[in-house]
Write a protein that holds these residues in place. Structure first.
Motif, short mmCIF file in Angstrom:
data_model
loop_
_atom_site.label_atom_id
_atom_site.label_comp_id
_atom_site.label_asym_id
_atom_site.label_seq_id
_atom_site.Cartn_x
_atom_site.Cartn_y
_atom_site.Cartn_z
N PHE A 252 21.24 -50.54 24.81
CA PHE A 252 19.92 -50.74 25.38
C PHE A 252 19.31 -49.72 25.87
CE2 PHE A 252 21.43 -54.74 25.83
CZ PHE A 252 20.74 -55.49 24.84
N VAL A 253 20.53 -48.77 26.45
CA VAL A 253 19.91 -46.97 26.79
C VAL A 253 20.26 -46.06 26.07
CG1 VAL A 253 20.21 -46.07 28.66
CG2 VAL A 253 20.02 -48.24 29.50
N MET A 254 18.98 -45.38 26.03
CA MET A 254 19.52 -43.78 24.93
C MET A 254 19.46 -43.53 26.00
SD MET A 254 17.84 -45.10 21.62
CE MET A 254 15.95 -44.81 21.92
N LYS A 255 20.96 -42.27 25.90
CA LYS A 255 21.06 -41.23 26.77
C LYS A 255 19.74 -40.19 26.50
CE LYS A 255 24.97 -42.61 28.42
NZ LYS A 255 25.42 -43.38 29.77
N GLY A 256 19.78 -39.81 27.51
CA GLY A 256 18.96 -38.45 27.24
C GLY A 256 16.93 -39.25 26.55
N LYS A 257 17.03 -40.21 26.80
CA LYS A 257 15.70 -40.21 26.57
C LYS A 257 15.23 -40.99 27.82
CE LYS A 257 16.07 -39.59 21.44
NZ LYS A 257 15.71 -39.86 20.87
N PRO A 258 13.49 -40.95 27.91
CA PRO A 258 13.06 -42.09 28.89
C PRO A 258 13.61 -43.32 28.38
CG PRO A 258 11.33 -40.76 27.32
CD PRO A 258 12.64 -40.48 26.63
N ARG A 259 14.31 -44.87 29.52
CA ARG A 259 13.72 -45.96 29.22
C ARG A 259 12.62 -46.70 28.98
NH1 ARG A 259 18.75 -47.81 32.81
NH2 ARG A 259 19.73 -45.76 33.34
N TYR A 260 11.28 -46.08 29.45
CA TYR A 260 10.10 -46.54 28.69
C TYR A 260 9.19 -45.87 28.01
CZ TYR A 260 6.35 -49.67 30.51
OH TYR A 260 4.87 -50.55 29.82
N ALA B 264 27.22 -53.55 43.80
CA ALA B 264 25.98 -54.39 42.93
C ALA B 264 26.21 -53.16 41.71
CB ALA B 264 24.97 -54.76 43.73
N THR B 265 25.22 -52.21 41.67
CA THR B 265 24.92 -51.51 41.36
C THR B 265 26.03 -50.73 40.44
OG1 THR B 265 24.65 -49.49 42.99
CG2 THR B 265 22.79 -50.44 42.67
N ARG B 266 27.22 -50.19 41.15
CA ARG B 266 27.99 -50.16 40.57
C ARG B 266 28.92 -50.99 39.91
NH1 ARG B 266 31.48 -46.37 45.02
NH2 ARG B 266 30.12 -44.20 45.23
N TRP B 267 28.48 -52.00 39.56
CA TRP B 267 29.23 -53.01 39.23
C TRP B 267 28.29 -53.17 37.80
CZ3 TRP B 267 33.47 -55.26 37.23
CH2 TRP B 267 33.54 -56.84 36.61
N VAL B 268 27.27 -53.50 37.90
CA VAL B 268 26.30 -54.00 36.84
C VAL B 268 25.58 -52.90 35.97
CG1 VAL B 268 23.72 -54.35 35.94
CG2 VAL B 268 25.84 -56.23 37.79
N ARG B 269 26.15 -52.51 34.36
CA ARG B 269 26.05 -50.84 33.70
C ARG B 269 25.36 -51.78 32.78
NH1 ARG B 269 25.96 -47.48 37.20
NH2 ARG B 269 28.04 -47.25 37.78
N VAL B 270 24.22 -51.27 31.75
CA VAL B 270 23.44 -51.63 31.14
C VAL B 270 24.02 -51.41 29.87
CG1 VAL B 270 21.62 -51.23 29.93
CG2 VAL B 270 21.34 -51.93 32.43
#
Length: 156
Positions: free
Chosen positions: A146-154, A136-142
């Motif tokens: 929506f996700v900046m590489k190297g930066k915090p998500r929140y 499940a976690t390999r299949w679902v990718r954000v």
């Protein structure tokens, strides 16, 4: 009942407490597995309804996802089956404890073997659960947007 028989029953109840806690833990695992299976089935039904009318590119992606969902359903099914088997074995352990006391049998070997069977079933069930979660976690990718590489998500 004589004082000795009451004492024997009290001792057996004390011995049965640990398996009862194990049974409660297995019930919690089964609850999680059943919820995961329900979500997988709901998603598969949703995709199956959309596939016939979807555009070719979307249909290809949906068919690919259905294959993954089918694999996840199979793993959940096995995990549920093994954990249910473990729960049944725990119930048999508890019954053997009481029956062995009533008929005055040596019950150490059967109880030990049943408990080993329980632990094998729980372990295998958890391994199937881990496999399902891994898929499940390999299949679902954000999405990258929506996700900046190297930066915090929140930022909160």
């Amino acid at each position: 009942m004589t004082e000795t028989s009451v004492t024997n029953v009290a001792t057996i109840i004390q011995l049965a407490i640990a398996p009862v806690f194990l049974l409660a833990g297995i019930a919690g695992i089964l609850n999680v597995l059943a919820a995961r299976l329900a979500r997988i089935v709901d998603r598969a039904r949703s995709l199956e309804m959309d596939v016939p009318t979807a555009e070719e590119k979307v249909r290809t992606a949906e068919l690919k996802e259905l294959v993954i969902l089918d694999r996840r359903m199979t793993l959940c099914h096995w995990a549920i089956g093994l954990c249910t088997t473990a729960a049944l074995l725990v119930c048999v352990v508890i019954m053997v404890l009481f029956v062995a006391d009533i008929v005055e049998l040596a019950f150490a070997l059967p109880v030990s073997l049943l408990f080993i069977g329980t632990m094998i079933s729980v372990t295998l069930g958890l391994l199937f659960f881990l496999a399902e979660v891994t898929i499940a976690t390999r299949w679902v990718r954000v999405s990258e947007q929506f996700v900046m590489k190297g930066k915090p998500r929140y930022d909160g």
